[in-house]
Design a protein around this motif. Sequence first.
Motif, mmCIF file in Angstrom:
data_model
loop_
_atom_site.group_PDB
_atom_site.id
_atom_site.type_symbol
_atom_site.label_atom_id
_atom_site.label_comp_id
_atom_site.label_asym_id
_atom_site.label_seq_id
_atom_site.Cartn_x
_atom_site.Cartn_y
_atom_site.Cartn_z
ATOM 1 N N PRO A 36 -4.483 -10.430 -2.700
ATOM 2 C CA PRO A 36 -3.608 -9.386 -2.165
ATOM 3 C C PRO A 36 -4.404 -8.319 -1.418
ATOM 4 O O PRO A 36 -5.562 -8.061 -1.744
ATOM 5 N N TYR A 38 -4.318 -4.285 0.657
ATOM 6 C CA TYR A 38 -3.640 -2.996 0.778
ATOM 7 C C TYR A 38 -2.836 -2.957 2.070
ATOM 8 O O TYR A 38 -3.285 -3.441 3.103
ATOM 9 N N VAL A 60 7.770 -6.791 -9.734
ATOM 10 C CA VAL A 60 7.080 -5.936 -8.762
ATOM 11 C C VAL A 60 7.874 -4.690 -8.386
ATOM 12 O O VAL A 60 7.492 -3.959 -7.479
ATOM 13 N N LYS A 62 8.490 -1.144 -9.087
ATOM 14 C CA LYS A 62 7.772 -0.109 -9.835
ATOM 15 C C LYS A 62 8.676 1.045 -10.242
ATOM 16 O O LYS A 62 8.356 1.815 -11.145
ATOM 17 N N VAL A 91 8.335 -0.268 -4.331
ATOM 18 C CA VAL A 91 7.309 -1.283 -4.582
ATOM 19 C C VAL A 91 5.986 -0.853 -3.968
ATOM 20 O O VAL A 91 5.932 0.031 -3.105
ATOM 21 N N ARG A 92 4.929 -1.482 -4.442
ATOM 22 C CA ARG A 92 3.620 -1.361 -3.802
ATOM 23 C C ARG A 92 3.408 -2.626 -2.978
ATOM 24 O O ARG A 92 3.516 -3.742 -3.493
ATOM 25 N N ASP A 94 0.942 -4.290 -1.666
ATOM 26 C CA ASP A 94 -0.024 -5.332 -2.023
ATOM 27 C C ASP A 94 0.574 -6.249 -3.081
ATOM 28 O O ASP A 94 0.481 -7.485 -2.992
ATOM 29 N N GLU A 95 1.245 -5.666 -4.089
ATOM 30 C CA GLU A 95 1.847 -6.454 -5.163
ATOM 31 C C GLU A 95 3.086 -7.207 -4.679
ATOM 32 O O GLU A 95 3.275 -8.390 -4.999
ATOM 33 N N ASN A 98 2.135 -10.088 -2.231
ATOM 34 C CA ASN A 98 1.452 -11.156 -2.960
ATOM 35 C C ASN A 98 2.435 -11.928 -3.844
ATOM 36 O O ASN A 98 2.346 -13.158 -3.974
ATOM 37 N N PHE A 99 3.372 -11.213 -4.457
ATOM 38 C CA PHE A 99 4.397 -11.849 -5.295
ATOM 39 C C PHE A 99 5.217 -12.847 -4.469
ATOM 40 O O PHE A 99 5.433 -14.001 -4.884
#
Length: 379
Positions: A36, A38, A60, A62, A91-92, A94-95, A98-99
């Motif tokens: 992942p 940024y 994911v 948050k 959400v972030r 990167d997460e 990637n998810f």
Amino acid sequence: MFDCIIVGAGPAGATAAYHLAKKGHSVLVLEKSSFPRYKPCGGGVSPAVANWFDFDFAPVIKNTVSKVKYTWQLDDPMEVELKDVTPMWMVRRDEFDNFLMQKAIEQGVQLKDNTEVNGIKSQGDNWQVSTNNGVFESTYLIAADGVNGPMTSWLGFGEQQKVLAASLEVEAEVSERRQDLAYFDFGSLKNGFMWCFPKDNGYSFSGAYVRNNKGKPDELKKQLTNYASKFGLDLNNSKYTEYNLNVWKENQPLHTNRAVITGEAAGIVDPLIGEGIRPAIFTGMKAAEAVANALAGNSDALARYTETINKEWGTDLVLAQRLAGLFYQFPKIAYKVGVKRPSAAQLMGKILCGELRYSDVTEQATKKLKASFIPGFRG
């Protein structure tokens, strides 16, 4: 040889990969960064995207937002609790990205990250894609490499319309009062606006010059920093990043010979509220559908992709651009009429959450704005 190569593993690319692989097609995703990675982004996602997948995004998400606070030059606030909507996800990137990509890999997609594309070539009925890690071939191409990627230019789609944007990520404890509250500020940034989304352990402040492609970087940084300081935050634990947004061009082609463009590469960003993730996912889903139909022998499948995006999303973006043009002509009056009224604030929030479209509200909003700007105007 792959059925399709997708350049870029963001929301548009990962979505296209997932849906194509689910249909049994061989898919390779090429990503120049290490995953992942940024990604500067406010990270607000409309929960409406859940309708386009058969898995749960809960891992994911948050935070969720069910209230919105609007301000004019950091003052004159209007706070509303959004009614009859599913709260917006925070959400972030990167997460989140990637998810999505991992879900695609579970369907059989191959991902090659740290792999930068440095050239493409049409070879008969196939594409040859050259990278720093070798040469790959496919029948179809999907460009999902974002606003700064080279694919749109290489595919002959012409110059993009870019505007300047930035994000300021601040690590901090988020108070209970602010956890479910999104912020939008108008007037501080000339020909643009700023917004703030709370996360699980901090805030994402963002800003963009949505009407002027010659906005000043120094002024953008100054206003975002000032905005964050009003929250009483320690900016020593912050990260500032400038980037471009690609603005939608009306009736633009999104396909060419055995290739389509998606997401930010296609300029599918909302000029009024800055939403980019949901429309990017929509283009990825529709691109997968188009390529699958083309592989099945439908000769006009890619042309229909262009028609679908222009009709189902592009028309709304054109309406948003017209509203933005009116709004920023007399922004202070527009804020009073188009934002600060409780009913108007609710409408903006519902658009943000994917519960309404601009086509549902533009005619009425335009009449109200014009009536405020033009003496004697009644629509």
